[in-house]
Design a protein around this motif. Structure first.
Motif, PDB file in Angstrom:
ATOM      1  N   GLY A 169      31.597  45.705  58.473  1.00 45.46           N
ATOM      2  CA  GLY A 169      32.275  46.631  57.432  1.00 45.46           C
ATOM      3  C   GLY A 169      31.228  47.144  56.436  1.00 45.46           C
ATOM      4  N   PHE A 170      29.891  46.769  56.653  1.00 47.99           N
ATOM      5  CA  PHE A 170      28.826  47.105  55.687  1.00 47.99           C
ATOM      6  C   PHE A 170      28.520  48.442  56.106  1.00 47.99           C
ATOM      7  CE2 PHE A 170      29.015  42.712  55.190  1.00 47.99           C
ATOM      8  CZ  PHE A 170      28.642  42.445  53.823  1.00 47.99           C
ATOM      9  N   GLN A 171      28.016  49.431  55.240  1.00 46.76           N
ATOM     10  CA  GLN A 171      27.149  50.536  55.465  1.00 46.76           C
ATOM     11  C   GLN A 171      25.813  50.225  55.659  1.00 46.76           C
ATOM     12  OE1 GLN A 171      27.902  53.935  52.479  1.00 46.76           O
ATOM     13  NE2 GLN A 171      29.496  52.729  51.639  1.00 46.76           N
ATOM     14  N   VAL A 172      25.260  50.681  56.494  1.00 47.23           N
ATOM     15  CA  VAL A 172      23.825  49.934  57.108  1.00 47.23           C
ATOM     16  C   VAL A 172      22.913  51.357  57.551  1.00 47.23           C
ATOM     17  CG1 VAL A 172      24.468  49.238  59.274  1.00 47.23           C
ATOM     18  CG2 VAL A 172      22.573  48.048  57.968  1.00 47.23           C
ATOM     19  N   LYS A 173      21.760  51.024  57.080  1.00 42.66           N
ATOM     20  CA  LYS A 173      20.628  51.935  57.805  1.00 42.66           C
ATOM     21  C   LYS A 173      19.588  50.838  58.343  1.00 42.66           C
ATOM     22  CE  LYS A 173      20.981  56.377  55.668  1.00 42.66           C
ATOM     23  NZ  LYS A 173      20.052  57.527  55.303  1.00 42.66           N
ATOM     24  N   GLU A 174      18.748  51.393  59.242  1.00 40.84           N
ATOM     25  CA  GLU A 174      17.397  50.432  59.662  1.00 40.84           C
ATOM     26  C   GLU A 174      16.273  51.181  59.264  1.00 40.84           C
ATOM     27  OE1 GLU A 174      15.572  49.021  63.796  1.00 40.84           O
ATOM     28  OE2 GLU A 174      17.153  50.302  64.094  1.00 40.84           O
ATOM     29  N   MET A 175      15.335  50.394  58.463  1.00 40.22           N
ATOM     30  CA  MET A 175      14.067  50.931  58.304  1.00 40.22           C
ATOM     31  C   MET A 175      13.133  51.074  59.170  1.00 40.22           C
ATOM     32  SD  MET A 175      11.676  49.452  55.092  1.00 40.22           S
ATOM     33  CE  MET A 175      10.720  48.253  55.614  1.00 40.22           C
ATOM     34  N   LEU A 176      12.739  52.293  59.666  1.00 41.33           N
ATOM     35  CA  LEU A 176      11.765  52.616  60.839  1.00 41.33           C
ATOM     36  C   LEU A 176      10.597  51.980  60.332  1.00 41.33           C
ATOM     37  CD1 LEU A 176      12.825  56.046  61.489  1.00 41.33           C
ATOM     38  CD2 LEU A 176      13.563  54.154  62.965  1.00 41.33           C
ATOM     39  N   GLY A 177      10.080  51.242  61.519  1.00 43.00           N
ATOM     40  CA  GLY A 177       8.799  50.810  61.270  1.00 43.00           C
ATOM     41  C   GLY A 177       8.629  49.334  60.685  1.00 43.00           C
ATOM     42  N   GLY A 178       9.680  48.788  60.095  1.00 38.73           N
ATOM     43  CA  GLY A 178       9.729  47.659  59.732  1.00 38.73           C
ATOM     44  C   GLY A 178       8.459  47.160  58.805  1.00 38.73           C
ATOM     45  N   PHE A 179       8.474  45.868  58.735  1.00 41.07           N
ATOM     46  CA  PHE A 179       7.343  45.117  57.764  1.00 41.07           C
ATOM     47  C   PHE A 179       5.891  45.641  58.154  1.00 41.07           C
ATOM     48  CE2 PHE A 179       4.719  41.411  56.360  1.00 41.07           C
ATOM     49  CZ  PHE A 179       4.670  41.900  54.730  1.00 41.07           C
ATOM     50  N   GLU A 180       5.862  45.606  59.515  1.00 43.97           N
ATOM     51  CA  GLU A 180       4.361  46.226  59.972  1.00 43.97           C
ATOM     52  C   GLU A 180       4.133  47.470  59.374  1.00 43.97           C
ATOM     53  OE1 GLU A 180       2.075  47.916  63.759  1.00 43.97           O
ATOM     54  OE2 GLU A 180       3.989  47.159  63.997  1.00 43.97           O
ATOM     55  N   TYR A 181       5.012  48.561  59.260  1.00 45.32           N
ATOM     56  CA  TYR A 181       4.461  49.870  58.583  1.00 45.32           C
ATOM     57  C   TYR A 181       4.541  49.550  57.312  1.00 45.32           C
ATOM     58  CZ  TYR A 181       3.514  52.100  62.984  1.00 45.32           C
ATOM     59  OH  TYR A 181       2.796  52.459  64.073  1.00 45.32           O
ATOM     60  N   TRP A 182       5.508  48.859  56.653  1.00 44.54           N
ATOM     61  CA  TRP A 182       5.326  48.560  55.121  1.00 44.54           C
ATOM     62  C   TRP A 182       3.912  48.178  54.733  1.00 44.54           C
ATOM     63  CZ3 TRP A 182       9.249  49.353  51.462  1.00 44.54           C
ATOM     64  CH2 TRP A 182       8.776  48.874  50.153  1.00 44.54           C
ATOM     65  N   VAL A 183       3.545  47.263  55.240  1.00 49.27           N
ATOM     66  CA  VAL A 183       1.964  46.606  55.124  1.00 49.27           C
ATOM     67  C   VAL A 183       1.222  47.591  55.306  1.00 49.27           C
ATOM     68  CG1 VAL A 183       0.309  45.189  55.627  1.00 49.27           C
ATOM     69  CG2 VAL A 183       2.800  44.384  55.197  1.00 49.27           C
ATOM     70  N   ARG A 184       1.319  48.397  56.554  1.00 50.80           N
ATOM     71  CA  ARG A 184      -0.056  49.308  56.839  1.00 50.80           C
ATOM     72  C   ARG A 184       0.091  50.682  56.093  1.00 50.80           C
ATOM     73  NH1 ARG A 184       0.309  50.758  63.202  1.00 50.80           N
ATOM     74  NH2 ARG A 184      -1.449  51.715  62.535  1.00 50.80           N
ATOM     75  N   GLU A 185       1.264  50.909  55.504  1.00 52.89           N
ATOM     76  CA  GLU A 185       1.239  51.983  54.507  1.00 52.89           C
ATOM     77  C   GLU A 185       0.782  51.762  53.048  1.00 52.89           C
ATOM     78  OE1 GLU A 185       4.451  54.736  54.559  1.00 52.89           O
ATOM     79  OE2 GLU A 185       4.582  54.815  56.745  1.00 52.89           O
ATOM     80  N   GLY A 186       0.338  50.414  53.042  1.00 55.64           N
ATOM     81  CA  GLY A 186      -0.315  50.039  51.624  1.00 55.64           C
ATOM     82  C   GLY A 186       0.593  49.591  50.470  1.00 55.64           C
ATOM     83  N   PHE A 187       1.866  49.189  50.841  1.00 56.87           N
ATOM     84  CA  PHE A 187       2.916  48.939  50.005  1.00 56.87           C
ATOM     85  C   PHE A 187       2.770  47.316  49.567  1.00 56.87           C
ATOM     86  CE2 PHE A 187       4.993  52.654  51.954  1.00 56.87           C
ATOM     87  CZ  PHE A 187       4.705  53.526  50.780  1.00 56.87           C
TER      88      PHE A 187
END
Length: 158
Positions: free
Chosen positions: A113-131
């Motif tokens: 029953g939760f509203q949910v989205k998926e973050m495309l790219g995951g942790f790999e792209y979080w790091v790759r984008e320099g965050f």
């Protein structure tokens, strides 16, 4: 002589524009971009959602999105109700594009029953984008990969 054999791209004809618009509109209801999540978190205040890392404890310890809730996919069904507020949308992530743990976690959350989205790219792209990310040692940041974050600040320029 002109070839009458369609290219592999056009063997199946593109959808009609109205069908394509409906599909891509629906896709945006299910997915969030790494840079959009980072911008919302960096804006300060309540972003209106919670970020959920669905990876193992070992993976979490290697690095995770600051402020994320850690709940491995296999534990979502039994523990989500105690850790999350059903009134607050959840954005799930796992390692990256080659991992479906965030998709499975999002499915389990939706079934609860939760509203949910998926973050495309995951942790790999979080790091790759320099965050910035957190590890057991503290906060870290790597230089952005110019192939994933060609514009200053990590925005894909989309």
């Amino acid at each position: 002589m002109t070839s009458t054999v369609p290219s592999p791209v056009l063997r199946v004809a593109p959808a009609a524009p109205a069908e394509a618009a409906a599909h891509f509109r629906a896709s945006l209801a299910f997915h969030a971009d790494v840079s959009d999540v980072a911008a919302a978190l960096a804006a300060g205040g309540d972003p209106g959602f919670v970020v959920l890392d669905s990876r193992s404890t070992e993976a979490w310890d290697q690095g995770h999105v600051p402020g994320a809730v850690h709940l491995p996919t296999a534990l979502v069904a039994g523990q989500a109700a105690a850790l999350l507020d059903r009134a607050v949308p959840v954005v799930t992530y796992c390692w990256g594009p080659g991992c479906n743990g965030a998709t499975r976690a999002a499915l389990a959350l939706a079934e609860l029953g939760f509203q949910v989205k998926e973050m495309l790219g995951g942790f790999e792209y979080w790091v790759r984008e320099g965050f910035e990310f957190e590890t057991w040692r503290g906060r870290e940041r790597r230089a952005p990969d110019p192939l994933t974050a060609p514009v200053a600040g990590g925005d894909c320029g989309c």
